[in-house]
Scaffold this motif. Sequence first.
Motif, PDB file in Angstrom:
ATOM      1  N   THR A 175     -14.670   1.102  -6.381  1.00  0.00           N
ATOM      2  CA  THR A 175     -15.550   2.120  -5.595  1.00  0.00           C
ATOM      3  C   THR A 175     -15.922   3.386  -6.519  1.00  0.00           C
ATOM      4  O   THR A 175     -16.721   4.182  -6.339  1.00  0.00           O
ATOM      5  CB  THR A 175     -15.218   2.442  -4.283  1.00  0.00           C
ATOM      6  N   VAL A 232      -3.802   3.110  -7.191  1.00  0.00           N
ATOM      7  CA  VAL A 232      -5.237   2.894  -6.819  1.00  0.00           C
ATOM      8  C   VAL A 232      -6.047   4.072  -6.838  1.00  0.00           C
ATOM      9  O   VAL A 232      -7.137   4.136  -7.342  1.00  0.00           O
ATOM     10  CB  VAL A 232      -5.434   2.237  -5.300  1.00  0.00           C
ATOM     11  N   LEU A 237      -8.381  -6.434  -2.168  1.00  0.00           N
ATOM     12  CA  LEU A 237      -8.628  -5.007  -1.602  1.00  0.00           C
ATOM     13  C   LEU A 237      -8.501  -3.875  -2.592  1.00  0.00           C
ATOM     14  O   LEU A 237      -9.412  -3.011  -2.724  1.00  0.00           O
ATOM     15  CB  LEU A 237      -8.241  -4.890  -0.260  1.00  0.00           C
ATOM     16  N   ARG A 239     -18.419  -4.373  -3.053  1.00  0.00           N
ATOM     17  CA  ARG A 239     -17.328  -4.340  -3.563  1.00  0.00           C
ATOM     18  C   ARG A 239     -16.255  -4.593  -2.328  1.00  0.00           C
ATOM     19  O   ARG A 239     -15.233  -5.209  -2.587  1.00  0.00           O
ATOM     20  CB  ARG A 239     -16.889  -3.084  -4.211  1.00  0.00           C
ATOM     21  N   VAL A 240     -16.223  -3.663  -1.269  1.00  0.00           N
ATOM     22  CA  VAL A 240     -15.221  -3.648  -0.424  1.00  0.00           C
ATOM     23  C   VAL A 240     -15.321  -5.110   0.324  1.00  0.00           C
ATOM     24  O   VAL A 240     -14.159  -5.695   0.659  1.00  0.00           O
ATOM     25  CB  VAL A 240     -15.514  -2.558   0.812  1.00  0.00           C
ATOM     26  N   TRP A 257       0.810  -1.312   0.058  1.00  0.00           N
ATOM     27  CA  TRP A 257      -0.043  -0.086  -0.103  1.00  0.00           C
ATOM     28  C   TRP A 257       0.716   1.144  -0.096  1.00  0.00           C
ATOM     29  O   TRP A 257       0.434   2.379  -0.501  1.00  0.00           O
ATOM     30  CB  TRP A 257      -0.832   0.043   1.122  1.00  0.00           C
ATOM     31  N   ILE A 296      -9.286   4.568  -9.078  1.00  0.00           N
ATOM     32  CA  ILE A 296     -10.789   5.111  -8.611  1.00  0.00           C
ATOM     33  C   ILE A 296     -11.260   6.040  -9.601  1.00  0.00           C
ATOM     34  O   ILE A 296     -12.389   6.129 -10.019  1.00  0.00           O
ATOM     35  CB  ILE A 296     -10.435   5.667  -7.216  1.00  0.00           C
ATOM     36  N   TRP A 315      -0.507   2.862  -3.327  1.00  0.00           N
ATOM     37  CA  TRP A 315      -1.735   3.855  -3.298  1.00  0.00           C
ATOM     38  C   TRP A 315      -1.925   4.817  -4.350  1.00  0.00           C
ATOM     39  O   TRP A 315      -3.133   4.853  -4.812  1.00  0.00           O
ATOM     40  CB  TRP A 315      -1.818   4.316  -1.813  1.00  0.00           C
ATOM     41  N   ILE A 329     -11.228  -1.529  -3.886  1.00  0.00           N
ATOM     42  CA  ILE A 329     -11.280   0.178  -3.667  1.00  0.00           C
ATOM     43  C   ILE A 329     -11.266   0.809  -5.006  1.00  0.00           C
ATOM     44  O   ILE A 329     -11.841   1.848  -5.173  1.00  0.00           O
ATOM     45  CB  ILE A 329     -10.067   0.549  -2.896  1.00  0.00           C
ATOM     46  N   THR A 330     -10.581   0.335  -6.062  1.00  0.00           N
ATOM     47  CA  THR A 330     -10.684   0.844  -7.412  1.00  0.00           C
ATOM     48  C   THR A 330     -12.101   0.985  -7.820  1.00  0.00           C
ATOM     49  O   THR A 330     -12.417   1.922  -8.521  1.00  0.00           O
ATOM     50  CB  THR A 330      -9.519  -0.021  -8.262  1.00  0.00           C
TER      51      THR A 330
END
Length: 422
Positions: free
Chosen positions: A147, A17, A140, A284-285, A10, A21, A14, A144-145
């Motif tokens: 979302t 990601v 994960l 999703r999460v 991460w 998003i 991040w 998150i992507t």
Amino acid sequence: MMQNSNLAEWKSGWPVVLVGIAGAATSSIQTVALSLIIPSLSTELGWSRAAISVSFTITTLGALLLSPLVGALLDRFGTRRVAIAGVIAKASALAAVSLTTSQIWTWYLAWVFVALAAPFASLVVWTKAVAGRFAKQRGLALAITMTGLPIANIVFTFVAAQTMGAIGWRAVYPVLAASALCVVLPLAVFFLYDERDLLRRRARAVGETVQAALPRALGRGAEIGEALRNRRLWQIFIPGFLVSMSLGGLMVHLPSMVTDAGATPAEAATVFALAFGPFAFAGRVATGLLLDRLHAPFVAGAAFILPALAALIFYSANGDIAWLIAAGALAGCALGAELEGIAYLVSVYFGQKNYGFLYGIGFGFYSVGFGIGPVIAGHIYDSYGSYERYFVFIASALLIAVPFITLLGRYPDWGSGEERAA
């Protein structure tokens, strides 16, 4: 040690990601506003709503035909180059929709350009970048992507509605295109560095040629011919197609299904808002967290069976609003889980070498299924005066096909995230 590995992923990944998003959010803007402008477009230009809706079919065909090509380009050249060019091309094509004249062929021509450009800034692009940067936390990270999709439904629907009310329908797509360009393009330029880009940097740092470093580091995975002959690929894609077909019909016709069951229009709006807002987000999460912790075929199979359960509840709800909300919640959770489930399964069973091409095929199947689902639901309703046979149809298809996902077996060993980093 595991916790440190997760944090390391991460810490370095991040920004990718974050770009994902934003990219996922703008990947669906071509359809977000269409339902809003159809009445105004029909009134101003005198076209039928069915004729206007052909634009959705055009983009669906574009996704089917071009997604594998986009995936192959991603595998060969990396995400960064394709994504930057794709965002610019898609924004330009969307802005051109406003140039439609009173001749309907100009509307179709504009959407042909959108269909040609959109796959180059689609979920195939953004999931390729994220999947390559994460191993331990891939589920994960993909969740998150994804979302970005419910975020788009909220933000861009509001932007489109305000724009149409203030200026008119012709301004909607230029405004949405400018929004996508201003948000995604800077993020991609500054932060979108996938696994291939990082390997180029490392190769230059140690004085190694890029041509020597890339095949060794990115060569893990199935060959295209080998994958296409592998039953596992079709055990993923066929249930995925059926799930998308089911969800397409449920999403588009959900308000009508709820009111036909005896609910009021206000209750139908509540069910729709809950299903494809918070429940889609939660789906999703939750799916992403479970994919990283449990055997992925079991998680995906459980998520993919949710539309069948929703259909069975709709069939027997008898107007009970609590049961209708429960059915909508199941459909929303499934809509939050299906694409990341397909992406994750392709990545773990077939590796990263040709992930873009293979996921591009899966995304094309998914897009076609999502496009024909509403047509099938509408045809059944027109023929029989209710959706009951549609509920029976999708429940039967999913209950037969989806369990095959659970028989995918053990993951092949394509190498760990630590091995790639080394």
